[in-house]
Write an enzyme that holds these catalytic residues in place. Sequence first.
Site, PDB file in Angstrom:
ATOM      1  N   GLY A   7       0.824  -1.128  -0.018  1.00 46.05           N
ATOM      2  CA  GLY A   7       0.061  -0.073   0.027  1.00 46.05           C
ATOM      3  C   GLY A   7       0.998   1.331   0.235  1.00 46.05           C
TER       4      GLY A   7
ATOM      5  N   GLU B 134      -1.854  -9.433   5.556  1.00 47.09           N
ATOM      6  CA  GLU B 134      -1.511  -9.627   6.877  1.00 47.09           C
ATOM      7  C   GLU B 134      -1.328 -11.274   6.928  1.00 47.09           C
TER       8      GLU B 134
ATOM      9  N   LYS C 136      11.814 -14.930  15.187  1.00 43.09           N
ATOM     10  CA  LYS C 136      10.711 -14.504  14.436  1.00 43.09           C
ATOM     11  C   LYS C 136      10.290 -12.750  14.723  1.00 43.09           C
TER      12      LYS C 136
ATOM     13  N   ARG D 174     -30.940 -12.295  11.036  1.00 41.13           N
ATOM     14  CA  ARG D 174     -29.799 -11.831  10.194  1.00 41.13           C
ATOM     15  C   ARG D 174     -28.869 -10.773  10.778  1.00 41.13           C
TER      16      ARG D 174
ATOM     17  N   ARG E 256     -37.825   1.039   7.088  1.00 38.47           N
ATOM     18  CA  ARG E 256     -38.179   0.357   6.270  1.00 38.47           C
ATOM     19  C   ARG E 256     -39.730  -0.543   6.670  1.00 38.47           C
TER      20      ARG E 256
ATOM     21  N   HIS F 126     -12.996 -12.843   8.576  1.00 43.11           N
ATOM     22  CA  HIS F 126     -13.961 -13.987   7.987  1.00 43.11           C
ATOM     23  C   HIS F 126     -15.352 -13.473   8.482  1.00 43.11           C
TER      24      HIS F 126
ATOM     25  N   SER G 113      -7.832 -14.125  11.374  1.00 39.22           N
ATOM     26  CA  SER G 113      -8.489 -14.977  10.287  1.00 39.22           C
ATOM     27  C   SER G 113      -9.811 -15.029  10.790  1.00 39.22           C
TER      28      SER G 113
ATOM     29  N   ASN H 248      11.868 -10.481  13.766  1.00 38.86           N
ATOM     30  CA  ASN H 248      11.629  -9.612  12.684  1.00 38.86           C
ATOM     31  C   ASN H 248      10.206  -9.392  11.926  1.00 38.86           C
ATOM     32  N   TYR H 249       9.559 -10.761  12.343  1.00 41.70           N
ATOM     33  CA  TYR H 249       8.084 -10.351  11.896  1.00 41.70           C
ATOM     34  C   TYR H 249       7.188  -9.693  12.841  1.00 41.70           C
TER      35      TYR H 249
HETATM   36  C1  LIG Z   1      -2.149   0.427  13.078  1.00 42.01           C
HETATM   37  C2  LIG Z   1      -2.643  -0.501  12.187  1.00 42.01           C
HETATM   38  C3  LIG Z   1      -4.195  -0.702  12.139  1.00 42.01           C
HETATM   39  C4  LIG Z   1      -4.559  -1.592  10.915  1.00 42.01           C
HETATM   40  C5  LIG Z   1      -5.998  -1.407  10.823  1.00 42.01           C
HETATM   41  C6  LIG Z   1      -6.402  -1.867   9.300  1.00 42.01           C
HETATM   42  C7  LIG Z   1      -6.609  -0.706   8.349  1.00 42.01           C
HETATM   43  C8  LIG Z   1      -6.418  -1.309   7.023  1.00 42.01           C
HETATM   44  C9  LIG Z   1      -5.468  -0.719   6.291  1.00 42.01           C
HETATM   45  C10 LIG Z   1      -5.024  -1.669   5.252  1.00 42.01           C
HETATM   46  C11 LIG Z   1      -3.638  -1.996   5.533  1.00 42.01           C
HETATM   47  C12 LIG Z   1      -3.256  -3.324   4.730  1.00 42.01           C
HETATM   48  C13 LIG Z   1      -1.618  -3.685   5.134  1.00 42.01           C
HETATM   49  C14 LIG Z   1      -1.321  -4.937   4.551  1.00 42.01           C
HETATM   50  C15 LIG Z   1       0.040  -5.472   4.872  1.00 42.01           C
HETATM   51  C16 LIG Z   1       0.555  -6.570   4.520  1.00 42.01           C
HETATM   52  O1  LIG Z   1      -0.238  -7.312   3.978  1.00 42.01           O
HETATM   53  S1  LIG Z   1       2.250  -6.544   4.795  1.00 42.01           S
HETATM   54  C17 LIG Z   1       2.575  -8.399   4.341  1.00 42.01           C
HETATM   55  C18 LIG Z   1       1.977  -9.369   5.263  1.00 42.01           C
HETATM   56  N1  LIG Z   1       2.319 -10.584   4.995  1.00 42.01           N
HETATM   57  C19 LIG Z   1       2.418 -11.889   5.651  1.00 42.01           C
HETATM   58  O2  LIG Z   1       1.463 -11.538   6.536  1.00 42.01           O
HETATM   59  C20 LIG Z   1       2.900 -13.078   5.389  1.00 42.01           C
HETATM   60  C21 LIG Z   1       2.343 -14.103   5.686  1.00 42.01           C
HETATM   61  N2  LIG Z   1       3.418 -15.207   6.188  1.00 42.01           N
HETATM   62  C22 LIG Z   1       3.835 -15.410   7.280  1.00 42.01           C
HETATM   63  O3  LIG Z   1       3.736 -14.517   8.355  1.00 42.01           O
HETATM   64  C23 LIG Z   1       4.779 -16.368   7.548  1.00 42.01           C
HETATM   65  O4  LIG Z   1       5.685 -16.507   6.435  1.00 42.01           O
HETATM   66  C24 LIG Z   1       4.473 -17.612   7.992  1.00 42.01           C
HETATM   67  C25 LIG Z   1       3.139 -18.063   7.076  1.00 42.01           C
HETATM   68  C26 LIG Z   1       3.998 -17.466   9.624  1.00 42.01           C
HETATM   69  C27 LIG Z   1       5.405 -18.788   8.084  1.00 42.01           C
HETATM   70  O5  LIG Z   1       6.718 -18.438   8.243  1.00 42.01           O
HETATM   71  P1  LIG Z   1       7.844 -19.332   8.344  1.00 42.01           P
HETATM   72  O6  LIG Z   1       8.885 -18.610   8.358  1.00 42.01           O
HETATM   73  O7  LIG Z   1       7.702 -20.341   7.134  1.00 42.01           O
HETATM   74  O8  LIG Z   1       7.622 -19.954   9.681  1.00 42.01           O
HETATM   75  P2  LIG Z   1       7.057 -21.404  10.329  1.00 42.01           P
HETATM   76  O9  LIG Z   1       7.948 -22.351   9.883  1.00 42.01           O
HETATM   77  O10 LIG Z   1       5.623 -21.662   9.766  1.00 42.01           O
HETATM   78  O11 LIG Z   1       7.023 -20.900  11.938  1.00 42.01           O
HETATM   79  C28 LIG Z   1       8.451 -20.827  12.217  1.00 42.01           C
HETATM   80  C29 LIG Z   1       8.076 -20.509  13.965  1.00 42.01           C
HETATM   81  O12 LIG Z   1       7.953 -19.098  13.924  1.00 42.01           O
HETATM   82  C30 LIG Z   1       6.700 -18.863  14.630  1.00 42.01           C
HETATM   83  N3  LIG Z   1       6.341 -17.746  14.031  1.00 42.01           N
HETATM   84  C31 LIG Z   1       5.931 -17.374  12.632  1.00 42.01           C
HETATM   85  N4  LIG Z   1       5.558 -16.074  12.408  1.00 42.01           N
HETATM   86  C32 LIG Z   1       5.639 -15.578  13.516  1.00 42.01           C
HETATM   87  C33 LIG Z   1       5.301 -14.124  14.065  1.00 42.01           C
HETATM   88  N5  LIG Z   1       5.012 -13.123  13.336  1.00 42.01           N
HETATM   89  N6  LIG Z   1       5.793 -13.950  15.476  1.00 42.01           N
HETATM   90  C34 LIG Z   1       6.080 -14.786  16.254  1.00 42.01           C
HETATM   91  N7  LIG Z   1       6.485 -16.206  15.907  1.00 42.01           N
HETATM   92  C35 LIG Z   1       6.192 -16.423  14.805  1.00 42.01           C
HETATM   93  C36 LIG Z   1       5.913 -19.996  14.274  1.00 42.01           C
HETATM   94  O13 LIG Z   1       4.783 -20.022  15.148  1.00 42.01           O
HETATM   95  C37 LIG Z   1       6.724 -21.088  14.387  1.00 42.01           C
HETATM   96  O14 LIG Z   1       6.961 -21.324  15.684  1.00 42.01           O
HETATM   97  P3  LIG Z   1       7.417 -22.926  16.176  1.00 42.01           P
HETATM   98  O15 LIG Z   1       6.551 -23.638  15.857  1.00 42.01           O
HETATM   99  O16 LIG Z   1       7.566 -22.623  17.724  1.00 42.01           O
HETATM  100  O17 LIG Z   1       8.619 -23.212  15.637  1.00 42.01           O
HETATM  101  C1  LIG Z   2      -5.629  -4.803   0.084  1.00 41.24           C
HETATM  102  C2  LIG Z   2      -4.245  -5.402   0.120  1.00 41.24           C
HETATM  103  C3  LIG Z   2      -3.295  -4.735   0.842  1.00 41.24           C
HETATM  104  C4  LIG Z   2      -1.969  -5.264   0.876  1.00 41.24           C
HETATM  105  N1  LIG Z   2      -0.812  -4.437   1.562  1.00 41.24           N
HETATM  106  C5  LIG Z   2       0.253  -5.109   1.476  1.00 41.24           C
HETATM  107  C6  LIG Z   2       1.377  -4.172   1.868  1.00 41.24           C
HETATM  108  O1  LIG Z   2       1.178  -3.168   2.395  1.00 41.24           O
HETATM  109  N2  LIG Z   2       2.419  -4.553   1.951  1.00 41.24           N
HETATM  110  C7  LIG Z   2       2.876  -5.993   1.550  1.00 41.24           C
HETATM  111  O2  LIG Z   2       3.826  -6.305   1.634  1.00 41.24           O
HETATM  112  N3  LIG Z   2       1.856  -6.720   0.985  1.00 41.24           N
HETATM  113  C8  LIG Z   2       0.640  -6.103   1.128  1.00 41.24           C
HETATM  114  N4  LIG Z   2      -0.319  -6.995   0.441  1.00 41.24           N
HETATM  115  C9  LIG Z   2      -0.140  -8.314   0.112  1.00 41.24           C
HETATM  116  C10 LIG Z   2      -0.675  -9.259   1.156  1.00 41.24           C
HETATM  117  O3  LIG Z   2       0.080  -9.484   2.219  1.00 41.24           O
HETATM  118  C11 LIG Z   2      -0.654 -10.921   0.330  1.00 41.24           C
HETATM  119  O4  LIG Z   2      -1.201 -10.879  -0.703  1.00 41.24           O
HETATM  120  C12 LIG Z   2      -1.055 -11.658   1.357  1.00 41.24           C
HETATM  121  O5  LIG Z   2      -0.050 -12.144   2.635  1.00 41.24           O
HETATM  122  C13 LIG Z   2      -1.369 -13.173   0.818  1.00 41.24           C
HETATM  123  O6  LIG Z   2      -0.179 -13.725  -0.157  1.00 41.24           O
HETATM  124  P1  LIG Z   2      -0.297 -14.149  -1.468  1.00 41.24           P
HETATM  125  O7  LIG Z   2      -0.726 -13.084  -2.147  1.00 41.24           O
HETATM  126  O8  LIG Z   2       1.074 -14.664  -1.727  1.00 41.24           O
HETATM  127  O9  LIG Z   2      -1.276 -15.236  -1.490  1.00 41.24           O
HETATM  128  P2  LIG Z   2      -0.855 -16.873  -1.703  1.00 41.24           P
HETATM  129  O10 LIG Z   2      -0.131 -17.405  -0.606  1.00 41.24           O
HETATM  130  O11 LIG Z   2      -0.621 -17.106  -3.015  1.00 41.24           O
HETATM  131  O12 LIG Z   2      -2.367 -17.377  -1.448  1.00 41.24           O
HETATM  132  C14 LIG Z   2      -3.027 -18.184  -2.600  1.00 41.24           C
HETATM  133  C15 LIG Z   2      -3.932 -19.312  -2.069  1.00 41.24           C
HETATM  134  O13 LIG Z   2      -2.992 -20.288  -1.752  1.00 41.24           O
HETATM  135  C16 LIG Z   2      -3.306 -20.898  -0.238  1.00 41.24           C
HETATM  136  N5  LIG Z   2      -1.829 -21.097   0.450  1.00 41.24           N
HETATM  137  C17 LIG Z   2      -0.466 -20.548   0.359  1.00 41.24           C
HETATM  138  N6  LIG Z   2       0.089 -21.315   1.130  1.00 41.24           N
HETATM  139  C18 LIG Z   2      -0.454 -21.935   1.752  1.00 41.24           C
HETATM  140  C19 LIG Z   2      -0.075 -22.940   2.784  1.00 41.24           C
HETATM  141  N7  LIG Z   2       1.199 -23.076   3.190  1.00 41.24           N
HETATM  142  N8  LIG Z   2      -1.105 -23.736   3.344  1.00 41.24           N
HETATM  143  C20 LIG Z   2      -2.133 -23.829   2.617  1.00 41.24           C
HETATM  144  N9  LIG Z   2      -2.674 -22.939   1.625  1.00 41.24           N
HETATM  145  C21 LIG Z   2      -1.785 -22.242   1.409  1.00 41.24           C
HETATM  146  C22 LIG Z   2      -3.872 -19.656   0.299  1.00 41.24           C
HETATM  147  O14 LIG Z   2      -4.771 -20.302   1.505  1.00 41.24           O
HETATM  148  C23 LIG Z   2      -4.854 -19.043  -0.701  1.00 41.24           C
HETATM  149  O15 LIG Z   2      -5.936 -19.892  -0.865  1.00 41.24           O
HETATM  150  C24 LIG Z   2      -1.514  -6.687   0.331  1.00 41.24           C
HETATM  151  C25 LIG Z   2      -2.990  -7.259  -0.010  1.00 41.24           C
HETATM  152  C26 LIG Z   2      -3.841  -6.628  -0.290  1.00 41.24           C
HETATM  153  C27 LIG Z   2      -5.020  -7.756  -0.837  1.00 41.24           C
END
Ligand SMILES: CCCCCCCCCCCCC/C=C/C(=O)SCCNC(=O)CCNC(=O)[C@H](O)C(C)(C)COP(=O)(O)OP(=O)(O)OC[C@H]1O[C@@H](n2cnc3c(N)ncnc32)[C@H](O)[C@@H]1OP(=O)(O)O
Ligand SMILES: Cc1cc2nc3c(=O)[nH]c(=O)nc-3n(C[C@H](O)[C@H](O)[C@H](O)COP(=O)(O)OP(=O)(O)OC[C@H]3O[C@@H](n4cnc5c(N)ncnc54)[C@H](O)[C@@H]3O)c2cc1C
Length: 671
Positions: free
Chosen positions: A189, A432, A283, A341, A318, A394, A390, A285-286
């Site tokens: 974004g 996210e 993690k 509903r 209504r 949903h 999640s 950094n996450y």
């Molecule tokens: C002020 C904010 C207000 C918000 C209001 C909303 C308004 C709307 C505005 C719109 C804004 C939109 C902004 C959107 C931004 C984005 O989307 S940014 C991109 C986000 N991307 C993701 O979220 C990516 C998702 N993927 C992941 O998080 C990770 O890859 C994963 C799926 C969690 C897997 O990671 P991986 O490295 O493969 O790890 P694992 O092997 O599965 O796990 C290892 C261990 O680490 C633990 N862990 C994983 N993540 C975290 C974490 N974040 N923190 C702490 N620990 C973590 C995991 O549990 C495992 O633990 P163990 O089992 O003990 O090993």
């Molecule tokens: C409105 C909007 C704003 C966003 N803003 C940002 C931003 O500011 N910064 C940023 O970096 N990103 C941003 N994103 C990106 C967003 O974080 C990603 O789209 C999101 O994390 C999902 O990843 P993907 O697109 O790779 O989906 P994919 O991982 O390709 O998902 C596709 C399908 O595959 C399935 N799948 C994938 N992996 C697995 C698994 N391990 N097990 C089971 N099913 C799986 C999913 O469940 C899904 O059904 C934004 C997205 C949207 C829509």
Amino acid sequence: MPNRCIKEGDNPDLTKERKTCTFDTDELTANLYGSRNNMERRREITKKISADPDFADPIPHDFLSREKCIEATAKKTKAVVQRGSEFCDVTNYYEMLHLINEAIGIGGYPLALHYGMFLPALEGQAEKELTDDIIPRAKNLEVIGAYAQTEMGHGTNLRELETTATYDKATQEFIINTPTRSAMKWWPGNLGKMSNYAVVTCQLFIDGRKIGPHNFLVQLRCEKTHEPLPGIIVGDIGPKMAFDTNDNGFLALDNIRVPRKNMLMKHAKVSPDGVYTPPMHAKLNYGTMVYVRAHMLYAHGQFLATAAIVATRYSAVRRQGRIEHGVPEVQILDYQTQQHRIFPQIARAYAIIFTYMDIKDQYDAMIKGIAEGQTDLLPDLHAITSGLKSVVTHMAGLGIEQCRMACGGHGYSDASGLPKLYGVQIGGCTYEGENMVMLQQTARYLMKAVASALQGKPLSHSVAYFGKKSSGKSRIGKEGGDIAREHEAMLEALEHAACRLSVEASQMWEKRGRGGETKERAWNGVTVEMNRAARVHTRVFMARSFHRRVTSSPPSIRPVLTDLLSLYLHYECVDMAHHLLEDGFCSGEQIRYLKSRLYEDLTTLRPNAVSLVDSFDQSDRELNSVLGRRDGNVYEALYQWARKSELNYTDVLPAVQKYVMPMMEENRSKL
Ligand SMILES: CCCCCCCCCCCCC/C=C/C(=O)SCCNC(=O)CCNC(=O)[C@H](O)C(C)(C)COP(=O)(O)OP(=O)(O)OC[C@H]1O[C@@H](n2cnc3c(N)ncnc32)[C@H](O)[C@@H]1OP(=O)(O)O
Ligand SMILES: Cc1cc2nc3c(=O)[nH]c(=O)nc-3n(C[C@H](O)[C@H](O)[C@H](O)COP(=O)(O)OP(=O)(O)OC[C@H]3O[C@@H](n4cnc5c(N)ncnc54)[C@H](O)[C@@H]3O)c2cc1C
């Protein structure tokens, strides 16, 4: 009892509803926003913004092109930045959030990700050498940033991101590069047009060794001209489902050099001579994602509240059809199906906001712990925020759609505000961390909890109930009408189901493992069951949070909140009845009892429905809905809104003149 929304000239049906209120709406609003002072401050902000010409929209955004919307939003953003302190305490997160909602709306604005992720990432993950330089400038809005993690080819699986950051010891710089088309950053974004900096997630390479994803600060555009810097390709990804006023962007980097200090090194570090030190928790950094997932709950609770306000007020205004012959047409809110509903959506919006309050306290405690070198609260919070993110997104999405459909044809019109609201909100299921993927994070944690519980080891906060001994048979319907005990019986039943589903998923996983599958393949064979367990566990957490807040609420609002909690719990149990029945913990008779209690709840809540949604205290500006307006004068407003459509600027459209009229003429002359 006073409902403070009553005003002269309002729709008489709405006024009638407000007069049947049995509680003080201000008391509930104050409870929802933390204090009376917070409530008053919100109202002051609303009042000032509503009267200010800088924030007026002569033409609703519904009728503008995306470019014009972005222009109008940027103008308002500038006014908020320059004049923000006239309206609120700009250092107060909730006041600023409210100011932005009032002044700008929910569809995105140039600083959304700057405040939402760029600054939190720097503050949470960068070291002093970097923060001293960039944070004051970022806070002063001399620079604007985005959070660029997702790529065209990878979003979920961060481990396989392709963008590289290769350390060059000779110059003490990182070389940041986009090696392939699919490595382009895609989606972030405000990346496309607004930001001149970004936190960019890259695979760190040192001496040819891949270390994993880390974040780096990268300048994208010239601070004077705003032109992209050499080697940087950046732009907007094009129209999408909603967030029209957000420039979600793409980015390619061609071997861009940044100094060593630009790596966000609060937790993981690279020394000048290229030695890598991992973070104290893998993690950390996450962390920015945990922060946003936690805060998303509040936003999504409010999104659902908006839809519930619109649907409830409109259903009171209504009139359509008759329940009995010979009487006037009824308010559609009197239909049981309409109540079924909408009312659960009201309850869920309250439950989500109350759950957020619990999570926020836990998040603050975790941050305090990390500052003192303790990361023990992180796994539990990560697991439950993953599940909540999640379930809540949903739940809110389904709820908004129910509310939209409950408004009939007018719900389909942008005038209702509901299609746009749905478009914005539903994105939360994806960003996210995609929901199916995040639920698996919760499930992983549940599997560990099952093992700990079986071994009698201590259990952390969100899974503590795994250690309780189940009574074997549910007490539902056997508490002699004692409400508090009935609530406890339902909570116990849900906990029993969550625990059982987790244990069964764990057994299925183990069985596949014993059958020769690797742990990972076996996991993929049971993820539907894993996610089911994670969902029910998360819903238990929400129900407990809601219950805690209600039982500790002030006596003046406790009765109405208790009614709402009853509805919430009955609805949850009926919705998850199959889980309660599966192992015979509940009987069919008990489920029938729950349903009959649910229908009683609908009748009990009916006189307070409008007042419960009024208590969310969202202004007409925030609602942005002709159907949901406070005064209920819907029909005239609907007509005035439609008049603003650009199709109505002329009586005969050029397209009609050019194509449709000649076609009709030709057809006529053929006769
Ligand atoms: C002020 C904010 C207000 C918000 C209001 C909303 C308004 C709307 C505005 C719109 C804004 C939109 C902004 C959107 C931004 C984005 O989307 S940014 C991109 C986000 N991307 C993701 O979220 C990516 C998702 N993927 C992941 O998080 C990770 O890859 C994963 C799926 C969690 C897997 O990671 P991986 O490295 O493969 O790890 P694992 O092997 O599965 O796990 C290892 C261990 O680490 C633990 N862990 C994983 N993540 C975290 C974490 N974040 N923190 C702490 N620990 C973590 C995991 O549990 C495992 O633990 P163990 O089992 O003990 O090993
Ligand atoms: C409105 C909007 C704003 C966003 N803003 C940002 C931003 O500011 N910064 C940023 O970096 N990103 C941003 N994103 C990106 C967003 O974080 C990603 O789209 C999101 O994390 C999902 O990843 P993907 O697109 O790779 O989906 P994919 O991982 O390709 O998902 C596709 C399908 O595959 C399935 N799948 C994938 N992996 C697995 C698994 N391990 N097990 C089971 N099913 C799986 C999913 O469940 C899904 O059904 C934004 C997205 C949207 C829509």
